[in-house]
Design an enzyme around this catalytic site. Structure first.
Site, PDB file in Angstrom:
ATOM      1  N   HIS A 171     -14.515 -31.391 -54.347  1.00 16.22           N
ATOM      2  CA  HIS A 171     -13.090 -30.832 -55.315  1.00 16.22           C
ATOM      3  C   HIS A 171     -12.517 -32.135 -56.496  1.00 16.22           C
ATOM      4  O   HIS A 171     -11.719 -33.234 -55.908  1.00 16.22           O
ATOM      5  CB  HIS A 171     -12.262 -29.938 -55.018  1.00 16.22           C
ATOM      6  CG  HIS A 171     -11.414 -29.554 -55.521  1.00 16.22           C
ATOM      7  ND1 HIS A 171     -11.494 -28.475 -56.899  1.00 16.22           N
ATOM      8  CD2 HIS A 171      -9.985 -29.808 -56.179  1.00 16.22           C
ATOM      9  CE1 HIS A 171      -9.757 -28.679 -57.596  1.00 16.22           C
ATOM     10  NE2 HIS A 171      -8.960 -29.295 -56.927  1.00 16.22           N
ATOM     11  N   HIS A 198      -2.045 -31.694 -52.633  1.00 11.48           N
ATOM     12  CA  HIS A 198      -3.415 -32.114 -51.591  1.00 11.48           C
ATOM     13  C   HIS A 198      -2.827 -33.176 -51.430  1.00 11.48           C
ATOM     14  O   HIS A 198      -2.005 -34.409 -51.588  1.00 11.48           O
ATOM     15  CB  HIS A 198      -4.413 -32.395 -53.437  1.00 11.48           C
ATOM     16  CG  HIS A 198      -4.757 -31.116 -53.845  1.00 11.48           C
ATOM     17  ND1 HIS A 198      -5.854 -30.759 -53.663  1.00 11.48           N
ATOM     18  CD2 HIS A 198      -4.276 -29.899 -54.453  1.00 11.48           C
ATOM     19  CE1 HIS A 198      -6.018 -29.390 -54.064  1.00 11.48           C
ATOM     20  NE2 HIS A 198      -4.730 -29.324 -54.927  1.00 11.48           N
TER      21      HIS A 198
END
Length: 396
Positions: A130, A108
């Site tokens: 998220h 990420h």
């Protein structure tokens, strides 16, 4: 795979290492010396990583490295705060003496990368979907602080409804003959709006085939109505209506052309009205068709009315009333506004507006066709109501 691996794979397995082995379960592990074990799951909730951690955590010589994102409430997240003891899967209390280190190997993006990506895209709306609630709120606050009022940032909870507002403006490029003159503020550009992918163009209808796969078509309308009255009577009435009638011949048939666009063809016991479809031409055609039907319904009354209109005089007040009645018959009562005190009549057709001054009988209108139609009608009415110096008019 690179060339070295490709060459080696034909001889032996390049993924068999001398000091690295695959550990399927803890029973195969011989804990007899220093070693590095990469085990999953990374949040230490269960499995091999949890079993090894509970075995090694009481010894200060051991170390655990958290290498990824940890959800709140998991063991990995809890030991990052370095508590004195933990609870094992079996419920035992174990002392936590090993060192705990966090190194992000996550795929990420971090805040800097995310912010750079947003800066390049310049979106109007961002929805964070998220991550932990607290972390998402921190990211939302940081983005709003950096970009201020340039975008809306949302961090909704599950099943929470959000409303996005988008601007409706579209940018269109003017091409062809419409672009030959630079428009000024307030100018009205009339053309066909063409969409290609995400681009918009305004094109003159005559140039559609040059810039698109489309072509301009013409709708030729034709309507037949019964007509047994003398064709000369229709000619006379059209002259009163339009102010000018052109006599033409088409395929050996008598034809009358009015308003430069409506063709009236004489046939046996009927007339055919033809015109090219448009807002103005449709209005003209309706007036001509109405006149044909009125003559057919009572031709003698129409003839006598025409004769009386020629021999009668006029006065100013009655003429104003007749102009008002004439415009109502032509355009309908809903489209005509009569203001006798202000001495004007307003005719509104769609977005076109015409004002008739009852003092001078001048017509003010931006639309040339509507202006000509009303001016001609008033002129013909004035001629019809004014005594003439001819002895008779033959109408057959």
């Amino acid at each position: 795979m690179n060339d070295k691996i490709r060459r080696q794979i034909s001889v032996n397995n390049p993924f068999v290492f001398k000091h690295i082995s695959n550990l399927k379960n803890i029973d195969q592990f011989q804990d007899i010396g220093p070693s590095v074990v990469m085990a999953s799951p990374g949040m230490l909730q269960s499995g091999l990583s949890r079993e090894l951690f509970e075995t090694w955590c009481p010894d200060h010589r051991n170390s655990v490295i958290i290498a990824g994102y940890c959800v709140e409430g998991t063991l990995a997240k809890m030991i990052m705060s370095e508590p004195e003891e933990i609870t094992s899967i079996t419920g035992q209390r174990l002392p936590l003496k090993c060192s705990v280190t966090y190194i992000s190997f996550s795929a990420h993006t971090d805040y800097e990368q995310t912010s750079e990506f947003i800066r390049l895209l310049k979106p109007g709306h961002i929805i964070l979907v998220h991550g932990e609630h607290s972390e998402m709120q921190r990211l939302r606050t940081a983005l709003k602080r950096e970009y201020e009022d340039n975008m809306d940032v949302f961090a909704p909870a599950n099943n929470e409804e959000i409303i996005l507002n988008f601007r409706g403006e579209k940018m269109a490029k003017v091409v062809g003959r419409l672009a030959s003159k630079k428009p000024r503020a307030g100018d009205v550009i009339s053309g066909v709006l063409v969409k290609r992918g995400f681009n918009y163009h305004i094109v003159s209808p005559e140039e559609l085939q040059h810039y698109t796969d489309l072509s301009q078509g013409v709708v030729l309308q034709k309507q037949t109505v019964p007509f047994t009255a003398p064709f000369s009577l229709l000619h006379h009435c059209l002259l009163q209506l339009a102010g000018g009638v052109e006599q033409v011949e088409q395929s050996g048939k008598n034809c009358l052309k009015v308003f430069d666009s409506i063709l009236v063809v004489q046939e046996k016991n009927k007339v055919v009205v033809q015109w090219e479809g448009s807002n103005m031409n449709d209005m003209y055609a309706d007036a001509v068709l109405t006149l044909c039907l009125q003559i057919e319904a009572n031709p003698q009354a129409i003839k006598q009315s025409s004769l009386r209109s020629i021999t009668q005089g006029k006065d100013k007040s009655s003429f104003e009333d007749r102009v008002q009645k004439l415009l109502v018959e032509m355009f309908g009562e809903d489209n005509v506004s009569y203001q006798p005190k202000l001495k004007y009549i307003t005719v509104t057709i769609d977005s076109e507006k015409a004002v008739v001054n009852l003092k001078s009988y001048e017509v003010q209108c931006q639309n040339d066709g509507l202006h000509q139609m009303i001016t001609s009608a008033i002129k013909r009415l004035h001629i019809a109501l004014t005594p003439v110096n001819i002895p008779t008019i033959a109408i057959t």
